[in-house]
Design a protein around this motif. Structure first.
Motif, PDB file in Angstrom:
ATOM      1  N   ARG A 213       0.786  -1.096   0.180  1.00 29.10           N
ATOM      2  CA  ARG A 213       0.091  -0.046   0.029  1.00 29.10           C
ATOM      3  C   ARG A 213       0.934   1.440  -0.035  1.00 29.10           C
ATOM      4  O   ARG A 213       2.135   1.078   0.384  1.00 29.10           O
ATOM      5  N   MET A 214       0.285   2.333  -0.562  1.00 33.33           N
ATOM      6  CA  MET A 214       0.812   3.822  -0.303  1.00 33.33           C
ATOM      7  C   MET A 214       0.426   4.314   0.723  1.00 33.33           C
ATOM      8  O   MET A 214      -1.006   4.544   0.955  1.00 33.33           O
ATOM      9  N   LEU A 215       1.295   5.118   1.627  1.00 30.01           N
ATOM     10  CA  LEU A 215       0.926   6.005   2.742  1.00 30.01           C
ATOM     11  C   LEU A 215       1.127   7.393   2.537  1.00 30.01           C
ATOM     12  O   LEU A 215       2.129   7.685   2.188  1.00 30.01           O
ATOM     13  N   LEU A 216      -0.287   8.061   2.112  1.00 34.51           N
ATOM     14  CA  LEU A 216      -0.087   9.317   1.872  1.00 34.51           C
ATOM     15  C   LEU A 216      -0.036  10.204   3.034  1.00 34.51           C
ATOM     16  O   LEU A 216      -1.283  10.287   3.631  1.00 34.51           O
ATOM     17  N   PHE A 217       0.808  10.944   3.467  1.00 34.24           N
ATOM     18  CA  PHE A 217       0.778  11.885   4.533  1.00 34.24           C
ATOM     19  C   PHE A 217       0.029  12.975   4.201  1.00 34.24           C
ATOM     20  O   PHE A 217       0.188  13.742   3.215  1.00 34.24           O
ATOM     21  N   ALA A 218      -0.983  13.444   5.195  1.00 36.67           N
ATOM     22  CA  ALA A 218      -1.893  14.492   4.880  1.00 36.67           C
ATOM     23  C   ALA A 218      -2.192  15.247   6.269  1.00 36.67           C
ATOM     24  O   ALA A 218      -1.597  15.084   7.279  1.00 36.67           O
ATOM     25  N   LEU A 219      -2.961  16.485   5.632  1.00 37.99           N
ATOM     26  CA  LEU A 219      -3.039  17.395   6.966  1.00 37.99           C
ATOM     27  C   LEU A 219      -3.885  16.627   8.007  1.00 37.99           C
ATOM     28  O   LEU A 219      -4.888  15.853   7.763  1.00 37.99           O
ATOM     29  N   PRO A 220      -3.751  17.092   9.373  1.00 35.42           N
ATOM     30  CA  PRO A 220      -4.598  16.671  10.503  1.00 35.42           C
ATOM     31  C   PRO A 220      -6.005  16.977  10.183  1.00 35.42           C
ATOM     32  O   PRO A 220      -6.143  18.101   9.400  1.00 35.42           O
ATOM     33  N   GLY A 221      -7.055  15.937  10.126  1.00 32.34           N
ATOM     34  CA  GLY A 221      -8.371  16.199   9.922  1.00 32.34           C
ATOM     35  C   GLY A 221      -8.764  15.508   8.481  1.00 32.34           C
ATOM     36  O   GLY A 221      -9.965  15.419   8.401  1.00 32.34           O
ATOM     37  N   THR A 222      -7.779  15.183   7.661  1.00 31.57           N
ATOM     38  CA  THR A 222      -8.163  14.604   6.435  1.00 31.57           C
ATOM     39  C   THR A 222      -8.622  13.164   6.559  1.00 31.57           C
ATOM     40  O   THR A 222      -9.548  13.104   5.837  1.00 31.57           O
ATOM     41  N   ALA A 223      -8.574  12.590   7.626  1.00 30.62           N
ATOM     42  CA  ALA A 223      -8.967  11.085   7.942  1.00 30.62           C
ATOM     43  C   ALA A 223     -10.516  11.348   8.150  1.00 30.62           C
ATOM     44  O   ALA A 223     -11.316  10.277   7.762  1.00 30.62           O
ATOM     45  N   GLN A 224     -11.013  12.390   8.876  1.00 32.34           N
ATOM     46  CA  GLN A 224     -12.365  12.478   9.005  1.00 32.34           C
ATOM     47  C   GLN A 224     -12.987  13.076   7.825  1.00 32.34           C
ATOM     48  O   GLN A 224     -14.177  12.816   7.562  1.00 32.34           O
ATOM     49  N   ARG A 225     -12.357  13.878   7.032  1.00 35.18           N
ATOM     50  CA  ARG A 225     -13.161  14.731   6.242  1.00 35.18           C
ATOM     51  C   ARG A 225     -13.245  13.883   4.803  1.00 35.18           C
ATOM     52  O   ARG A 225     -14.284  14.127   4.033  1.00 35.18           O
ATOM     53  N   LEU A 226     -12.084  13.436   4.283  1.00 31.17           N
ATOM     54  CA  LEU A 226     -12.025  12.717   3.234  1.00 31.17           C
ATOM     55  C   LEU A 226     -13.098  11.740   2.782  1.00 31.17           C
ATOM     56  O   LEU A 226     -13.759  11.790   1.707  1.00 31.17           O
ATOM     57  N   PRO A 227     -13.373  10.789   3.645  1.00 35.66           N
ATOM     58  CA  PRO A 227     -14.694   9.710   3.433  1.00 35.66           C
ATOM     59  C   PRO A 227     -15.815  10.550   3.016  1.00 35.66           C
ATOM     60  O   PRO A 227     -16.895  10.114   2.386  1.00 35.66           O
ATOM     61  N   ALA A 228     -16.077  11.604   3.781  1.00 38.63           N
ATOM     62  CA  ALA A 228     -17.510  12.307   3.582  1.00 38.63           C
ATOM     63  C   ALA A 228     -17.278  12.836   2.360  1.00 38.63           C
ATOM     64  O   ALA A 228     -18.434  12.956   1.695  1.00 38.63           O
ATOM     65  N   LEU A 229     -16.133  13.401   1.738  1.00 39.66           N
ATOM     66  CA  LEU A 229     -16.258  14.043   0.748  1.00 39.66           C
ATOM     67  C   LEU A 229     -16.489  13.004  -0.687  1.00 39.66           C
ATOM     68  O   LEU A 229     -17.132  13.212  -1.547  1.00 39.66           O
TER      69      LEU A 229
END
Length: 223
Positions: free
Chosen positions: A105-121
């Motif tokens: 797998r690829m692990l993409l480091f992202a801004l805090p809060g992305t884990a909650q927001r991305l699935p909703a988007l």
């Protein structure tokens, strides 16, 4: 009808605390591997950053497990799809933050809060995985499940020393952190990249063969 966000999130994470990084990580050359500043940024995510830095100073080939949610979130995608996303992010978009490969797998480091927001988007844009369950054809089944790691989660971070032999899991840096304040993509950027990757009919990869660990991105372009 799709309402895909095309606005690129240029936000920056909060800066890490002022921690002294080891100055002699074996093999670090400031270009292809984790720099001392990058190691300090990674270590700042942990409960005991100085202990992590001491470990890496003594054992630069050692991976570490670090928590998500404060300094960074991590979006984990299947390796092939992750490569497609990175092709778009570096070829058409703003570039990426640090990226690691781990267990296919690829692990993409992202801004805090992305884990909650991305699935909703993804759900709002109808790009989530529900299409596969309902038998719907078309774009709803084109984005594989994205595993979003935020508060309460932890990820394995590859060893900082470039050229270190990958462990049995194959953990390695694809784009290594090289600064105390790396630019990190937000949920809109990752949504944009996932949509472009899913739509791509022809994949023109800029990656080396899978058995090579060299970085192939010009990190000087990163914001």
């Amino acid at each position: 009808m799709s309402r895909t966000h095309n606005t690129l999130d240029a936000g920056h994470p909060s800066g890490p605390s002022d921690i002294s990084a080891p100055s002699d990580i074996s093999g670090t050359d400031g270009t292809t591997g984790v720099t001392p500043a990058g190691a300090a940024w990674l270590a700042s995510a942990g409960t005991y950053p100085r202990s992590t830095l001491s470990l890496w100073e003594e054992r630069p080939h050692a991976p570490a497990v670090l928590p998500c949610g404060s300094v960074f979130d991590v979006v984990s995608v299947p390796s092939t799809f992750g490569r497609r996303m990175l092709d778009r992010m570096w070829g058409e978009g703003p570039g990426s933050g640090p990226v690691a490969g781990f267990r296919g797998r690829m692990l993409l480091f992202a801004l805090p809060g992305t884990a909650q927001r991305l699935p909703a988007l993804l759900g709002w844009e109808e790009w989530d995985a529900r299409g596969r369950d309902t038998g719907e054809a078309g774009r709803t089944g084109a984005v594989p499940p994205l595993l979003c790691h935020g508060p309460g989660d932890a990820v394995t971070v590859p060893a900082p020393a470039p050229g270190a032999r990958a462990d049995r899991s194959g953990a390695r840096w694809v784009v290594a952190p090289d600064t105390r304040h790396p630019w990190l993509p937000g949920p809109e950027v990752l949504l944009w990249a996932a949509v472009r990757a899913a739509r791509a009919a022809v994949r023109i990869s800029i990656f080396p063969p899978a058995d090579q660990g060299a970085n192939v991105y010009d990190v000087s372009r990163r914001r």
